[in-house]
Design an enzyme around this catalytic site. Structure first.
Site, PDB file in Angstrom:
ATOM      1  N   GLU A  22       1.719   1.000   5.100  1.00  0.00           N
ATOM      2  CA  GLU A  22       0.649   0.244   5.780  1.00  0.00           C
ATOM      3  C   GLU A  22       1.198  -0.150   7.143  1.00  0.00           C
ATOM      4  O   GLU A  22       1.950  -1.119   7.258  1.00  0.00           O
ATOM      5  CB  GLU A  22       0.284  -1.004   4.956  1.00  0.00           C
ATOM      6  CG  GLU A  22      -0.304  -0.712   3.588  1.00  0.00           C
ATOM      7  CD  GLU A  22      -1.773  -0.302   3.641  1.00  0.00           C
ATOM      8  OE1 GLU A  22      -2.429  -0.591   4.656  1.00  0.00           O
ATOM      9  OE2 GLU A  22      -2.254   0.311   2.682  1.00  0.00           O
ATOM     10  N   CYS A  49      -2.723  -7.135  11.940  1.00  0.00           N
ATOM     11  CA  CYS A  49      -2.612  -5.671  12.130  1.00  0.00           C
ATOM     12  C   CYS A  49      -3.939  -5.039  12.493  1.00  0.00           C
ATOM     13  O   CYS A  49      -3.970  -4.042  13.204  1.00  0.00           O
ATOM     14  CB  CYS A  49      -2.058  -5.030  10.869  1.00  0.00           C
ATOM     15  SG  CYS A  49      -3.017  -5.392   9.402  1.00  0.00           S
TER      16      CYS A  49
END
Ligand code: NAD
Length: 454
Positions: free
Chosen positions: A209, A243
């Site tokens: 990720e 993010c």
């Protein structure tokens, strides 16, 4: 911490098959939820000490998400872990076919710092639900949250099942030398490559990720009032250290002036001042220095103020940005918002296609053709039309990147799948044996096999 010994004990424990029992997994999830709930105040205090995150933000973006995820697995775990019957092809009749979800075994979760509880415990919850053992290595940057996570887990769970390893690069490097059955990493693309390389040595499957520059396109058909409200919230949440935060804005030239005017008014009225409970600080000096370098004061139209002693950077908007500017070279991961204008929608799409595939992309538009082009022509992990960030909060959607922004996905069912191997089983009776597959072969058997497989 004797890391090889920890992994060896986890491996032995997994082989004892204790974690295969659904009741064991459910008990562990119930226990984890109760622990988090009982320690909520301490958890919030730790994250506030680390980077000024408020109780509201830490509930909405960390603990609340974890509770929801645990509840999801408690509700669905029986169905998710049950063998699934699938069709059997003609050539395999008589017979029946099944997919058995099987836990990988001993898993490693490496977390990033920016949502420390969510990014370390979230994948671990999925790993537990799927029947694995798990070693968690949270980020060392928020020290208080890391120590509290270790205290909470290591005092309450057997280390051969679930354990938090405290430490930084050195400890992670030691962990990565070991053979795991699955590694789940959240963090930068740079470190993602290190993890991938280490995993390859053991042929360990990974979920990565990672980050990237997530664009927001605003076209003249957009509802601008709604767009600025949502963009400002998503950009300055956690001080831009998210993010999937909007990294930069591509706005249609015709509406740029109006959009910028509304945007600045919205930031102004949102009161993201130093010390405001809804505005956090930059995590450390290294990130502070990196961000301050990105601010080009000639292009700043809002903010641009910073204070090293308190690691505060005010919401900063820059216009007349070109693709060559420093701020456009890497993921920003802070409260700086560059704006680039475009003349045609195709030009905006092409500009994004030139870049690495982002983790997220967002479109503000009321035009169906633009929406279709956005979803069909751009490749990115996930995103929203007419909003930002909140696709992450739907457990029915897989969350993950593509290309440079990651490999694999999780959340809800996808988290369970991410920590499970799909084992195929074909069950055959011992009667009704067709002679077709056995030699000697002849032209009649060849004709039959062509008919069956053709
Ligand atoms: P990072 O890559 O610096 O650190 C992540 C983890 O890797 C930490 O636990 C750290 O201890 C470890 N690590 C750091 N250097 C290492 C090395 N040389 N060898 C082995 N391990 C090492 O990332 P970060 O600063 O914690 O987080 C910011 C990045 O993470 C941003 O790029 C952001 O976009 C990304 N991120 C992605 C997601 C997502 O869900 N895709 C979520 C949050 C953050």
């Amino acid at each position: 911490m004797d890391i090889p010994n920890l992994i060896s004990r986890q491996r032995q424990f997994f082989k004892s098959h204790v974690t295969l029992a659904i009741s064991y997994r459910k008990n562990a999830l119930h226990k984890l939820k109760a622990l988090l709930q009982s320690q909520e105040e301490h958890l919030q205090k730790a994250i506030y000490t680390d980077f000024g995150k408020s109780a509201f933000d830490s509930y909405a973006t960390e603990l609340g998400i974890l509770y929801k995820e645990i509840d999801f697995y408690l509700r669905k775990i029986d169905g998710l872990s049950a063998p699934q019957r699938v069709k059997t092809n003609l050539a395999n009749l008589p017979g029946s076919s099944y997919i058995y979800p099987e836990p990988y075994g001993c898993t490693l979760v490496i977390g990033a710092w920016n949502y420390p509880y969510q990014l370390s415990f979230g994948p671990a919850i999925a790993a537990i639900a799927a029947g694995n053992t798990c070693v968690i290595k949270p980020s060392e940057l928020p020290k208080n949250t890391m120590m509290l996570m270790a205290d909470l887990i290591n005092k309450n769970f057997p280390s051969e099942f679930l354990h938090v390893v405290v430490g930084g690069v050195e400890e992670t490097t030691l962990l990565l030398k070991e053979k795991f059955d699955k590694i789940f990493f959240t963090g930068s693309t740079r470190v993602g490559k290190i993890v991938y390389e280490a995993a390859a040595k053991h042929l360990t499957p990974v979920t990565l990720e990672l980050g990237g520059k997530s664009p927001v396109i605003v076209t003249r058909s957009a509802n601008l009032e709604s767009a600025v409200k949502r963009i400002v919230w998503g950009k300055f949440l956690n001080c831009g250290q998210t993010c999937i935060a909007p990294d930069y804005i591509l706005v249609e030239e015709k509406i740029k002036a109006q959009f910028v005017d509304l945007l600045l008014k919205k930031i102004q009225s949102s009161n993201y001042t130093e010390g405001a409970s809804h505005y956090t600080r930059i995590i450390n000096e290294r990130n502070f220095d990196r961000l301050v370098k990105m601010i080009d004061h000639k292009k700043v139209i809002f903010g641009g103020d910073f204070k090293k002693e308190t690691l505060h950077i005010s919401p900063t908007v820059m216009t007349d940005i070109s693709w060559d500017d420093l701020v456009m070279q890497d993921e920003i991961f802070g409260p700086i918002l560059p704006i680039i204008s475009f003349k045609t929608y195709d030009e905006a799409i092409q500009a994004i296609l030139e870049k690495e595939k982002p983790l997220s992309a967002y479109l503000f538009s009321e035009d169906d053709k633009e929406k279709a082009q956005f979803t069909q022509e751009l490749s990115f992990g996930g995103g929203c039309i007419n909003d930002v960030i909140i696709h992450i909060a739907n457990e029915h959607l897989p969350f993950g990147g593509v290309g440079g922004s990651g490999i694999g996905s999780y959340h809800g069912k996808y988290g369970f799948d991410c920590f499970s191997h799909s084992k195929s089983i074909l069950k055959k009776p011992t009667w009704g044996e067709p002679s077709l597959k056995y030699p000697p072969y002849n032209s009649s058997k060849l004709a039959w096999i062509k008919r069956l497989l053709g």
